[in-house]
Design an enzyme around this catalytic site. Sequence first.
Site, PDB file in Angstrom:
ATOM      1  N   ARG A  73      -0.400  -6.997  25.368  1.00 34.22           N
ATOM      2  CA  ARG A  73       0.819  -6.417  24.833  1.00 34.22           C
ATOM      3  C   ARG A  73       1.891  -6.359  25.905  1.00 34.22           C
ATOM      4  O   ARG A  73       1.612  -5.991  27.042  1.00 34.22           O
ATOM      5  CB  ARG A  73       0.544  -5.002  24.315  1.00 34.22           C
ATOM      6  CG  ARG A  73       1.769  -4.301  23.789  1.00 34.22           C
ATOM      7  CD  ARG A  73       1.429  -2.936  23.225  1.00 34.22           C
ATOM      8  NE  ARG A  73       1.026  -1.979  24.235  1.00 34.22           N
ATOM      9  CZ  ARG A  73       1.882  -1.309  25.015  1.00 34.22           C
ATOM     10  NH1 ARG A  73       3.178  -1.520  24.916  1.00 34.22           N
ATOM     11  NH2 ARG A  73       1.439  -0.441  25.898  1.00 34.22           N
TER      12      ARG A  73
ATOM     13  N   ARG B 223       1.208  -7.570  33.120  1.00 30.26           N
ATOM     14  CA  ARG B 223       0.180  -6.580  33.434  1.00 30.26           C
ATOM     15  C   ARG B 223      -1.190  -7.178  33.696  1.00 30.26           C
ATOM     16  O   ARG B 223      -1.870  -6.796  34.653  1.00 30.26           O
ATOM     17  CB  ARG B 223       0.063  -5.605  32.259  1.00 30.26           C
ATOM     18  CG  ARG B 223       1.282  -4.757  32.134  1.00 30.26           C
ATOM     19  CD  ARG B 223       1.237  -3.881  30.908  1.00 30.26           C
ATOM     20  NE  ARG B 223       2.415  -3.027  30.916  1.00 30.26           N
ATOM     21  CZ  ARG B 223       2.715  -2.166  29.954  1.00 30.26           C
ATOM     22  NH1 ARG B 223       1.919  -2.057  28.901  1.00 30.26           N
ATOM     23  NH2 ARG B 223       3.793  -1.424  30.038  1.00 30.26           N
TER      24      ARG B 223
END
Lengths: 639, 250
Positions: free
Chosen positions: A437, A332
């Site tokens: 994360r 991401r």
Amino acid sequence: MGITLDAKIPSGNIADKWDKHKFESKLVNPANRRKFTVLVVGTGLAGASAAATLAEQGYKVKTFCFQDSPRRAHSIAAQGGINAAKNYRNDGDSVYRLFYDTIKGGDYRAREANVHRLAQVSVNIIDQCVAQGVPFAREYGGYLDNRSFGGTQVARTFYAAGQTGQQLLLGAYSALSRQIEQGAIESHTRTEVLDIVVVNGRARGIITRHLITGEVKRHMGDAVLLCTGGYSTVFFLSTNAMGCNVTATWRAHKKGAVFANPCFTQIHPTSIPVHGENQSKLTLMSEGLRNDGRVWVPKAKNDKRRAEDIPEAERDYYLEERYPSFGNLVPRDVASRAAKKVCDEGRGVGSSGQSVYMDFRDSIKRLGKQVITEKYGNLFDMYHKITGENPMEQPMRIYPAPHYTMGGLWVDYNLMSTIPGLFVLGEANFSDHGANRLGASALMQGLADGYFVIPYTLANYFGATTLEKVDTQNPAFGDAENTVKERLNRILSVKGNRTVDSFHKELGRAMWDNCGMSRNAEGLTKTIEHISKLRDEFWNTVRVPGDANYVNPELEKAGRVADFLEFSELMCRDALSRNESCGGHFREEYQTEDNEARRDDENYCYVAGWEFNGVGKEPTLHKEQLVFDNVKLTQRSYK
Amino acid sequence: MSASTISVTLKIWRQKNPQDKGHFETYPITVSTDASFLEMIDQLNGDLIVQGKDPVAFDHDCREGICGMCGAMVNGYAHAHEKATTLCQTHMRSFKNGEEIVIEPWRASAFPIIKDLMVDRSSFDKIIQSGGYISVSTGSAPDANATPISKIAADHAFASAACIGCGACVAACPNASAMLFVSAKISHLAHLPQGRVEGKKRAAAMIDRMDELGFGNCTNHRECEAACPKEIKLENIALMNREFLTAEFA
Ligand SMILES: Cc1cc2nc3c(=O)[nH]c(=O)nc-3n(C[C@H](O)[C@H](O)[C@H](O)COP(=O)(O)OP(=O)(O)OC[C@H]3O[C@@H](n4cnc5c(N)ncnc54)[C@H](O)[C@@H]3O)c2cc1C
Ligand code: SF4
Ligand code: FES
């Protein structure tokens, strides 16, 4: 000051630490458990699972949430799935691999022992949820289906269509409801927690305001669990729900709880872009779409042609170009930064120039419309509803959006903050995801904390501590209640001319520009000044209508924005003091020659824990040095 | 996203508190067609606040159709006229320039009005508390793959479990019945082997609680199904009735 960040990591081999710790932990005799009252703030995955489990074990539990029902916590919105090291696929997964992937994905800024425990208990979570009736996706043979998610090479993600969070939360909510019916849990909805009460150094209560009656109330407890979620709404526009906030954790911070890594925020690469000034939130498009969508922008700047009029040779598939081995599936943080880069170069698309294409044309050609509809029909519909554009006919437009906050209150291995008796679970703590994360691991962490960690560590706290008798007449309760009431009155008495939203939007914009996807010292320094001015302006010109004695959503919002106006400064200071780039924290001064993040393990391999010294005052930095005994630190590469 | 604007006239139910009789107020507004319905109300509220007036109270949170917090009757439709769409997901491009839009709260005696468009739906929680779960405590679960469950059953269970607890079914029903909501939960669990164990007891308990809380009866108007943003099927009610009848006479 006398704060040392002792993580209390058990000794021994990484794989044995948790079992050893559980065995060495103190227990509370079943008959004695009802003598302990536990205040659980938040009923998302972390709070609902903790409350239900503790009540089942015999503790007296009270829960609090600001929505009208525990079932509406923002966990409900999680789409993609939940990881677990079940290795049902026989494709090489294991507890150790999940542990390893999570440490690496977090760019080596998480604590090994916590992450290993998380991977260990992940398998029990799936068992528990299935037993509750969570309808995970299944194969025709009747066994559970898995998919791969978020740049991992094994299929370890369990899911329920695009509504995994909803189904998991309804599971936890059902367990909670059963305990409410049995009288073991007292549920307080539409109730906002506005302060933590500390008596003789221990967390012993909270102050709440009822959002309908306006009543401000004291609640005594033997321990307080904050399970209040993340603070992405500091950016105003984010994929979080409108009510998400930092209030409970920030007020705990002001009472002495150390805040860890506040600047570690996750910007999700595939959200529907901003349409205009009145926009209130951003909607996530699951990153699963990146399996079949190709990301591109025109090669030329300011190319205003329609997508279909731009010939192949004039398109820049920049992720595939730059990262040939991961292509559109890079993690991401990498995908988000790359999108920002091409937009900053003037090559973004859409009327604002702040978006990139995610194009399904080639996949539709290859697989046919039907297959694409089966895989992504829901998401295409959602996109169509929001934008009025049909992704079957023209490429989707996407842009990164604030999504998750890795930072949170500092906790030790037992999930206890620096205030004894104050525990922090789920997204509200900082513990397991380091600087970035991985997909499908927040649901796992919330449920791990609530179902399988806190029941042991809380018992150990009660078993090892002699708690004095305290009631709500204690002066500490009176002081906290007065602080809360004064603040409410102060907000109402400004009677200025600017709306709360206008402050939130201005703050959000400044944070997005300077403390978002990419940061530099100059921008951060400027923003700290900006925030301080904005805070003054807020307290002099904000307009909140009505009073505190009945429903007043503007008053609720104002309280939250006032907290953001303090907290955001800490985010900037944290980002400014971390002179390296890692995970979601990208400092422009610290990049490699080909514009990738440059970590500095020699000087920054620590958790930054901040101690509060007063609003607008420099906080004190305490470092928890991270020790890696098992995983070797390397440069993350997705080329 | 073609940014254009429309001008509409809002007629909004204003009610200070449960005791107040309430009335409609009219507000003209010009709004971007890209704005969502709730963003349109945000814009109105911003104007009202600056004018020193009381903003319209309404419930909302996720604004992406999943938390079940939002909802109002719009021109007589629960969650406005678009099929399978919550109010927060409704966009102004689905309204016409010059249109009058009437906005009212859910109306049902089991959902008392709190203020303006806000209602009290805690009765839904109470129904779930009466038995809308499988009685399993943490720690006692067998391996997740120990019991295979057919994909068809799992998909059925999921389709019913998708209910967001918004209350539109109650608001749309002429009898203010909660049958669709209750049957969705009963049917979700009845499709799973682990849920069958308490199936009959659950149905009886939930239906009793629903009656106690003052929800009406189902007389087959089918309005609930048409209003439901998650397309919960009416068949669930038939399944629930079967569970309930066998429970009564077992
Ligand atoms: C759109 C979206 C999609 C996601 N998809 C995934 C995914 O596919 N997989 C994954 O692993 N993760 C995903 N995540 C992340 C994950 O959903 C969250 O990190 C996680 O659910 C947080 O759970 P929680 O229990 O910590 O907090 P939440 O669920 O946010 O709950 C917070 C609770 O605290 C209460 N609360 C907050 N402040 C107060 C206060 N002051 N007083 C009283 N109560 C308060 C609220 O009422 C609520 O009950 C997604 C997140 C978003 C936004
Ligand atoms: S059945 Fe449909 S309308 Fe009724 S509460 Fe559930 S989602 Fe809402
Ligand atoms: S605000 Fe959550 S469903 Fe509409």
